[in-house]
Motif scaffolding. Structure first.
Motif, PDB file in Angstrom:
ATOM      1  N   LYS A 267       1.228  -0.899  -0.464  1.00  0.00           N
ATOM      2  CA  LYS A 267      -0.573   0.014  -0.098  1.00  0.00           C
ATOM      3  C   LYS A 267       0.723   0.769   0.166  1.00  0.00           C
ATOM      4  CE  LYS A 267      -4.234  -1.812   2.270  1.00  0.00           C
ATOM      5  NZ  LYS A 267      -4.850  -2.174   3.597  1.00  0.00           N
ATOM      6  N   ARG A 268       1.456   1.491   0.848  1.00  0.00           N
ATOM      7  CA  ARG A 268       2.991   2.405   0.662  1.00  0.00           C
ATOM      8  C   ARG A 268       3.356   2.417  -0.476  1.00  0.00           C
ATOM      9  NH1 ARG A 268       8.386   2.508   4.239  1.00  0.00           N
ATOM     10  NH2 ARG A 268       9.328   3.848   2.927  1.00  0.00           N
TER      11      ARG A 268
ATOM     12  N   LYS B 186       1.069   3.636  -3.274  1.00  0.00           N
ATOM     13  CA  LYS B 186       0.587   4.980  -2.812  1.00  0.00           C
ATOM     14  C   LYS B 186       1.949   6.597  -3.577  1.00  0.00           C
ATOM     15  CE  LYS B 186      -0.814   8.877   0.214  1.00  0.00           C
ATOM     16  NZ  LYS B 186      -1.630   8.403   2.038  1.00  0.00           N
TER      17      LYS B 186
ATOM     18  N   ILE C  34      -5.873  -4.943  -4.970  1.00  0.00           N
ATOM     19  CA  ILE C  34      -5.926  -6.290  -3.861  1.00  0.00           C
ATOM     20  C   ILE C  34      -7.010  -6.933  -4.301  1.00  0.00           C
ATOM     21  CG2 ILE C  34      -5.002  -7.281  -1.645  1.00  0.00           C
ATOM     22  CD1 ILE C  34      -4.675  -3.680  -1.263  1.00  0.00           C
TER      23      ILE C  34
END
Length: 340
Positions: free
Chosen positions: A231-232, A235, A243
């Protein structure tokens, strides 16, 4: 079993001044086995009977029996007594190995662990499949039956409480780190930084595709830290990331990068690329976690990030052989191949 001769065998060792009473009892029972006074399956005298015949303290006899259990020579059957487990008096240690399942990378760990230990150590392998009930049952039924416990744990409060019941000096945690009370040994891998660093190194290649798909099953054995890193990454690099809980057979498509932790999903995806005539590494990209020999070969190589499971197995064996405490976090490395 000839009890009278066994007791005499133990008493005769009192002439060896260097032997403690504990050592005298251990060696006496071993001598009894070697001289065929007792045999596999025989029930040993109870602690109380041994106290009467030898004059040794209850604690001394209990300690000797526990040592012989840890060496795999005796076994304790609940409320029945102590029984001879083997005629092999060269058996020095009995190890309980509890892992998730027998996947290919875990087989690599086991084979190197087993080979590095040598012949005189017994290893009993159990699988918990990330199921707490199975995990708890295996540990509870084997407490006190082994000299050492090598365990790949489940991440939960309940599982930690079960692990904390084992003697810390006889416990080695492998693969997944968990924080337990007291001082204990571990050889584990780190997931969050390792997965992010792998994504980071692959970023230019991933950006060549329209979508980065990660298959992640919540409440499974898959490390949540990898999900956090994914996720990091998407972004920070403005990547179209998706996902999904699982791979659906036949859904493979071009111009995407697929990332899975599960080998069964990987094999299914590779089969579908072949059926659809897609070229791995050209029409689509594939990234996998946990390396093994198969991934090095198939489809001209699958890109992975992984620790060295063979090395982890050898390190775990060295702990068993030396009982030297160890606290090691192994490094995950990106292994770039044809698939990405």
């Amino acid at each position: 079993m000839n009890k009278e001769k066994l007791f005499n065998e133990i008493k005769n060792l009192s002439i060896i001044n260097s032997f403690s009473k504990h050592e005298q009892l251990v060696q006496g029972i071993i001598n009894g086995l070697n001289h065929k006074l007792i045999a596999k399956g025989d029930m040993l005298p109870s602690v109380n009977e041994m106290m009467r015949e030898t004059g040794f303290a209850k604690e001394t006899i209990g300690k000797a029996y526990k040592e012989l259990i840890s060496r795999g020579i005796l076994e304790s059957k609940n409320r029945m007594g102590y029984f001879v487990a083997t005629d092999d008096t060269e058996q020095h240690l009995k190890v309980c190995l509890l892992i998730y399942a027998f996947d290919t990378f875990q087989e690599t760990f086991y084979q190197n662990f087993r080979d590095h230990l040598g012949e005189n150590i017994q290893v009993d392998v159990y699988f918990h499949h990330n199921n707490f009930s199975v995990f708890e049952s295996i540990i509870n039924s084997n407490k006190g039956q082994y000299g050492l416990y090598v365990i790949a744990p489940i991440e939960s409060k309940e599982a930690k409480e079960v692990l904390e019941q084992l003697p810390k000096e006889k416990l080695l945690i492998v693969d997944r780190y968990v924080k337990l009370k007291g001082d204990y040994s571990y050889i584990v891998q780190e997931f969050e930084k390792a997965s992010y660093n792998a994504f980071l190194q692959l970023a230019p290649r991933i950006k060549e595709f329209s979508e980065f798909v990660f298959f992640f099953k919540p409440s499974s054995a898959e490390p949540n830290e990898v999900l956090i890193s994914f996720k990091r990454f998407i972004k920070e690099f403005n990547i179209n990331g998706v996902i999904k809980n699982n791979y659906e057979a036949g859904s493979i498509a071009p111009d995407k990068v697929y990332f899975t932790i599960h080998n069964l999903e990987l094999w299914e995806m590779l089969k579908d690329t072949k059926v659809k005539g897609l070229k791995v590494g050209k029409d689509l990209g594939i990234l996998s976690h946990n390396d093994d020999n198969v991934k090095e070969i198939i489809f001209d190589g699958i890109t992975t990030f992984s620790i060295d499971f063979a090395h982890m197995g050898r390190l775990a064996a060295e702990f068993v052989l030396s009982l030297k405490p160890i606290k090691q976090v192994m490094e995950n490395k990106l292994i770039r191949r044809n698939s990405l």
